[in-house]
Design a protein around this motif. Structure first.
Motif, PDB file in Angstrom:
ATOM      1  N   PHE A  66     -20.508 -54.763 -39.132  1.00 23.52           N
ATOM      2  CA  PHE A  66     -21.371 -53.785 -38.472  1.00 23.52           C
ATOM      3  C   PHE A  66     -22.051 -52.848 -39.470  1.00 23.52           C
ATOM      4  N   PRO A  67     -21.343 -52.255 -40.455  1.00 20.87           N
ATOM      5  CA  PRO A  67     -22.058 -51.438 -41.453  1.00 20.87           C
ATOM      6  C   PRO A  67     -23.161 -52.218 -42.173  1.00 20.87           C
ATOM      7  N   MET A  68     -22.936 -53.526 -42.417  1.00 20.07           N
ATOM      8  CA  MET A  68     -23.975 -54.337 -43.049  1.00 20.07           C
ATOM      9  C   MET A  68     -25.186 -54.471 -42.137  1.00 20.07           C
ATOM     10  N   PHE A  69     -24.931 -54.665 -40.847  1.00 21.63           N
ATOM     11  CA  PHE A  69     -26.036 -54.733 -39.882  1.00 21.63           C
ATOM     12  C   PHE A  69     -26.785 -53.400 -39.842  1.00 21.63           C
ATOM     13  N   VAL A  70     -26.035 -52.288 -39.839  1.00 19.70           N
ATOM     14  CA  VAL A  70     -26.669 -50.967 -39.809  1.00 19.70           C
ATOM     15  C   VAL A  70     -27.544 -50.766 -41.040  1.00 19.70           C
ATOM     16  N   ALA A  71     -27.060 -51.176 -42.201  1.00 16.30           N
ATOM     17  CA  ALA A  71     -27.797 -50.957 -43.445  1.00 16.30           C
ATOM     18  C   ALA A  71     -29.122 -51.705 -43.461  1.00 16.30           C
ATOM     19  N   PHE A  72     -29.140 -52.939 -42.937  1.00 17.28           N
ATOM     20  CA  PHE A  72     -30.333 -53.771 -43.070  1.00 17.28           C
ATOM     21  C   PHE A  72     -31.196 -53.822 -41.811  1.00 17.28           C
ATOM     22  N   TYR A  73     -30.582 -53.673 -40.650  1.00 15.74           N
ATOM     23  CA  TYR A  73     -31.343 -53.824 -39.404  1.00 15.74           C
ATOM     24  C   TYR A  73     -31.086 -52.689 -38.407  1.00 15.74           C
ATOM     25  N   GLY A  74     -30.399 -51.656 -38.840  1.00 19.42           N
ATOM     26  CA  GLY A  74     -29.927 -50.655 -37.889  1.00 19.42           C
ATOM     27  C   GLY A  74     -30.923 -49.602 -37.476  1.00 19.42           C
ATOM     28  N   GLU A  75     -32.058 -49.499 -38.177  1.00 16.94           N
ATOM     29  CA  GLU A  75     -32.984 -48.403 -37.872  1.00 16.94           C
ATOM     30  C   GLU A  75     -33.512 -48.476 -36.438  1.00 16.94           C
ATOM     31  N   LYS A  76     -33.921 -49.652 -36.008  1.00 19.00           N
ATOM     32  CA  LYS A  76     -34.451 -49.791 -34.648  1.00 19.00           C
ATOM     33  C   LYS A  76     -33.380 -49.492 -33.602  1.00 19.00           C
ATOM     34  N   LEU A  77     -32.168 -49.985 -33.857  1.00 26.41           N
ATOM     35  CA  LEU A  77     -31.072 -49.725 -32.918  1.00 26.41           C
ATOM     36  C   LEU A  77     -30.741 -48.238 -32.877  1.00 26.41           C
ATOM     37  N   ARG A  78     -30.749 -47.596 -34.029  1.00 25.39           N
ATOM     38  CA  ARG A  78     -30.481 -46.144 -34.092  1.00 25.39           C
ATOM     39  C   ARG A  78     -31.537 -45.368 -33.313  1.00 25.39           C
ATOM     40  N   ILE A  79     -32.805 -45.693 -33.528  1.00 27.60           N
ATOM     41  CA  ILE A  79     -33.891 -44.986 -32.847  1.00 27.60           C
ATOM     42  C   ILE A  79     -33.793 -45.192 -31.339  1.00 27.60           C
ATOM     43  N   TRP A  80     -33.485 -46.411 -30.928  1.00 27.86           N
ATOM     44  CA  TRP A  80     -33.354 -46.689 -29.490  1.00 27.86           C
ATOM     45  C   TRP A  80     -32.201 -45.886 -28.884  1.00 27.86           C
ATOM     46  N   ALA A  81     -31.043 -45.894 -29.557  1.00 32.40           N
ATOM     47  CA  ALA A  81     -29.869 -45.192 -29.026  1.00 32.40           C
ATOM     48  C   ALA A  81     -30.098 -43.681 -29.023  1.00 32.40           C
ATOM     49  N   ASN A  82     -30.699 -43.154 -30.095  1.00 34.16           N
ATOM     50  CA  ASN A  82     -30.973 -41.711 -30.156  1.00 34.16           C
ATOM     51  C   ASN A  82     -32.001 -41.309 -29.102  1.00 34.16           C
ATOM     52  N   ALA A  83     -32.988 -42.184 -28.863  1.00 37.11           N
ATOM     53  CA  ALA A  83     -34.004 -41.871 -27.852  1.00 37.11           C
ATOM     54  C   ALA A  83     -33.376 -41.742 -26.475  1.00 37.11           C
ATOM     55  N   ARG A  84     -32.398 -42.590 -26.190  1.00 34.82           N
ATOM     56  CA  ARG A  84     -31.717 -42.506 -24.895  1.00 34.82           C
ATOM     57  C   ARG A  84     -30.940 -41.195 -24.787  1.00 34.82           C
ATOM     58  N   THR A  85     -30.259 -40.795 -25.868  1.00 34.30           N
ATOM     59  CA  THR A  85     -29.537 -39.521 -25.875  1.00 34.30           C
ATOM     60  C   THR A  85     -30.502 -38.355 -25.728  1.00 34.30           C
ATOM     61  N   GLU A  86     -31.626 -38.432 -26.450  1.00 31.47           N
ATOM     62  CA  GLU A  86     -32.635 -37.359 -26.375  1.00 31.47           C
ATOM     63  C   GLU A  86     -33.226 -37.263 -24.972  1.00 31.47           C
ATOM     64  N   LYS A  87     -33.437 -38.403 -24.342  1.00 32.54           N
ATOM     65  CA  LYS A  87     -34.024 -38.393 -23.002  1.00 32.54           C
ATOM     66  C   LYS A  87     -33.072 -37.754 -22.002  1.00 32.54           C
ATOM     67  N   GLN A  88     -31.778 -38.067 -22.132  1.00 37.48           N
ATOM     68  CA  GLN A  88     -30.783 -37.439 -21.258  1.00 37.48           C
ATOM     69  C   GLN A  88     -30.741 -35.936 -21.481  1.00 37.48           C
ATOM     70  N   GLN A  89     -30.815 -35.524 -22.745  1.00 40.15           N
ATOM     71  CA  GLN A  89     -30.802 -34.098 -23.037  1.00 40.15           C
ATOM     72  C   GLN A  89     -32.075 -33.421 -22.570  1.00 40.15           C
ATOM     73  N   ALA A  90     -33.213 -34.143 -22.640  1.00 38.13           N
ATOM     74  CA  ALA A  90     -34.481 -33.576 -22.173  1.00 38.13           C
ATOM     75  C   ALA A  90     -34.410 -33.242 -20.688  1.00 38.13           C
ATOM     76  N   LYS A  91     -33.727 -34.082 -19.904  1.00 41.36           N
ATOM     77  CA  LYS A  91     -33.561 -33.792 -18.472  1.00 41.36           C
ATOM     78  C   LYS A  91     -32.737 -32.519 -18.282  1.00 41.36           C
ATOM     79  N   ARG A  92     -31.673 -32.386 -19.097  1.00 44.57           N
ATOM     80  CA  ARG A  92     -30.848 -31.177 -19.004  1.00 44.57           C
ATOM     81  C   ARG A  92     -31.653 -29.946 -19.424  1.00 44.57           C
TER      82      ARG A  92
END
Length: 616
Positions: free
Chosen positions: A545-571
């Motif tokens: 998993f750390p290897m995946f994060v290092a090479f391909y994780g940016e898109k997954l990070r942005i997607w996951a953070n966007a979901r967290t941000e969207k939930q917080q935006a509603k709050r």
């Protein structure tokens, strides 16, 4: 709008002399709003606050594409604290809108923790590191003394014996989420200082315990006292240092969770062999008290929202203007209950739904659990299998301290070097993923160290062989904390506290549970295969998993953070709607009072004219 020198230009230090008194009087209500009566001032204030709230509320309802675009920017562009208001530099942009707004005097204000001198920053960093060391130090202080305590308490149950050690970490898992909202409401300094003295009180209780039940209860409550530094210590580092400077500070801070358990076990080994197990706790109480006094004198408040609240409070007292305020006093719509609810649920939700937090948190949790397995198996291995005395068993913890010491130096230099090189290749734009490459090496070291230690003990090789395995494991454990905690902070500065809290809860549960069953497992299948099982887990969670994060994780990070941000935006939207409703009521009241005053003045004027005409 009436324009005056902003209150942020004030120095909120105690004033001396008549000249200073005169200076502060310029920021009284009448000086800021000359030629206005009370009703006009109230009306002006409601308009000003409505402007700020409207501006902020428009920023918390972005579309998903806008969220992802914002997250893809540098982490330094995001809010840097848990309050997370959608304004940069703690409301500095509204200085020209609200003449009574207290904020920094500018981006380079020396009172902003990010702009403190190096000496001042490192002083607070050192205190946070000592505070964080204290909890893990206390967690294993009785590990070499368990057999002596069990003998005194007539306890032959091996699970209960392990529970006396590990229940301390259960408190971290259960109570850590409660600490973050307290630090938001009252600041880092008071929460951390009070927690240290709370820990001291129940360490005294452990020293005076008369049975296993009392020991377990006092250990649990002592663990509650150690929660604050573990939970918000990394937040202090984030308050003080940006991405480029945080590496060295985080490496020093990481000494606490890693080196603390080994140092205390080393000391306790000599104490129990020469004095009494109760003196393990009395020494801990003395150490606890010294650090408490040192921190009470030297620790400064580092949380920017709390510093601005303190500044506004002091200015209200100095100027006599009770309406001076900071952005966090007028634009934070979260209720106290809401803060606790968010801080209790968000770490759990991030742990269960955010792939980065879950994946990296799993690796850290297993590594931390293995650390406590090694610590709790030392007495049986070195004392039982190798026949060492209690003092020498304690001395064997030096192997882990050596590994940590070398690991800190190598990790800080190597991981930062990799991070800066990758940032340079990316045109000077840093990414959280640049923290990951060195983590692969950590997985190899920790798993290799476990293989080395386990099979060396299993085959009863010369004691130096398993001892070297402990050094290798400890060396590899340092980058686990260093890389993952830096990544979680860089990944989403606004939710860094929740991400670290989630990882802390996860690793605390593993640190609590692993020592309960590991000794039984080791006796059943041996040290070789017992250590190998955990080594395979380290490889399985620490490389793919750390290897995946290092090479391909940016898109997954942005997607996951966007979901967290969207939930917080509603709050946030809900909270701002509440504030705007309250503000509208105040505005309506102010407007009504102002219109009533105008009407009365008009009636009085008309009455005066009638009287004048009648007299004529």
């Amino acid at each position: 709008m009436h324009r005056v020198t902003t209150v942020s230009e004030l120095n909120p230090n105690p004033i001396q002399g008549e000249e200073d008194d005169a200076q502060y009087q310029k920021f009284s209500e009448k000086s800021i709003y000359p030629d206005m009566d009370a009703e006009q001032i109230a009306l002006q204030r409601t308009k000003t606050r409505a402007t700020i709230l409207t501006t902020l509320s428009e920023r918390v309802n972005p579309e998903t594409d806008d969220i992802e675009k914002h997250i893809s920017k540098s982490p330094d562009d995001e809010p840097q604290n848990e309050e997370g208001l959608p304004t940069k530099d703690d409301g500095l942009e509204f200085q020209g809108v609200d003449p009574e707004l207290v904020t920094w005097s500018g981006p380079d204000d020396p009172e902003n923790p990010r702009n403190w001198s190096s000496l001042r920053k490192w002083n607070s960093c050192a205190v946070a590191a000592w505070y964080t060391l204290l909890g893990p130090f206390a967690s294993t202080m009785l590990s070499p003394a368990v057999s002596y305590i069990s003998e005194d308490f007539h306890n032959e149950n091996s699970v209960l014996q392990s529970l006396m050690v590990s229940i301390f970490l259960l408190a971290w898992a259960l109570f850590s989420p409660l600490i973050a909202p307290l630090s938001e409401m009252y600041g880092r300094r008071p929460v951390m200082n009070i927690s240290v003295w709370f820990l001291l009180c129940f360490n005294i209780g452990c020293a005076l315990a008369q049975n296993t039940a009392q020991m377990c209860v006092f250990r649990l409550l002592a663990g509650v006292g150690a929660c604050a530094p573990i939970s918000i210590g990394a937040g202090v580092i984030g308050d003080l240092f940006d991405n480029n400077d945080r590496g060295k500070a985080m490496s020093i801070y990481s000494l606490g969770p890693t080196m603390g358990p080994s140092i205390s076990s080393l000391i306790a080994g000599f104490i129990v062999s020469n004095v009494s197990w109760r003196w393990c706790f009395w020494v801990l109480v003395i150490f606890n008290g010294v650090i408490g006094i040192y921190g009470g004198v030297c620790l400064e408040e580092t949380y920017a929202p709390q510093l601005l609240k303190n500044k506004a409070k002091k200015l209200r007292k100095l100027t006599g203007n009770e309406n001076l305020h900071c952005i966090y006093e007028v634009a934070t719509g979260e209720t106290i209950a809401g803060k606790f609810e968010a801080n209790l649920t968000r770490p759990i939700l991030m742990l269960l739904t955010h792939p980065m937090v879950f994946g990296l948190g799993t690796f850290m949790a297993i590594a931390y659990g293995c650390l406590y397995i090694l610590i709790t198996t030392f007495p049986e291995n070195w004392g039982g299998r190798y026949g060492f005395s209690s003092g020498i068993v304690g001395l064997m913890y030096v192997t882990m301290i050596i590994g940590y010491g070398v690991g800190i130096v190598v990790t800080q230099f190597t991981a930062d070097h990799i991070y800066y090189k990758l940032t340079e290749k990316n045109g000077g734009v840093p990414k959280p993923e640049y923290r990951m490459p060195y983590l692969f090496f950590a997985a190899l070291c920790t798993s290799g160290g476990l293989f080395w230690y386990g099979w060396g003990a299993e085959k009863h090789m010369h004691w130096l062989f398993p001892a070297v395995g402990c050094v290798i494991f400890s060396f590899g454990l340092v980058p686990v904390f260093f890389c993952i905690q830096n990544y979680l902070i860089d990944m989403s500065p606004r939710f860094a506290a929740s991400a670290i809290a989630a990882a802390s809860i996860f690793r605390s549960f593993f640190g609590f549970s692993f020592p309960l069953f590991a000794p039984i497992m080791f006796r059943a299948i041996g040290y070789g295969w017992g250590s190998s099982i955990f080594a395979f887990l380290m490889i399985a969670t620490g490389i793919p998993f750390p290897m995946f994060v290092a090479f391909y994780g940016e898109k997954l990070r942005i997607w996951a953070n966007a979901r967290t941000e969207k939930q917080q935006a509603k709050r946030d939207k809900k909270n701002f709607a509440r504030l705007q409703r309250q503000q509208k009521k105040q505005a309506d009241t102010a407007a009504s009072n102002y219109n009533a005053k105008l009407k009365n003045e008009h009636m009085n004027s008309a009455s005066g004219q009638t009287t004048s005409t009648a007299s004529a």
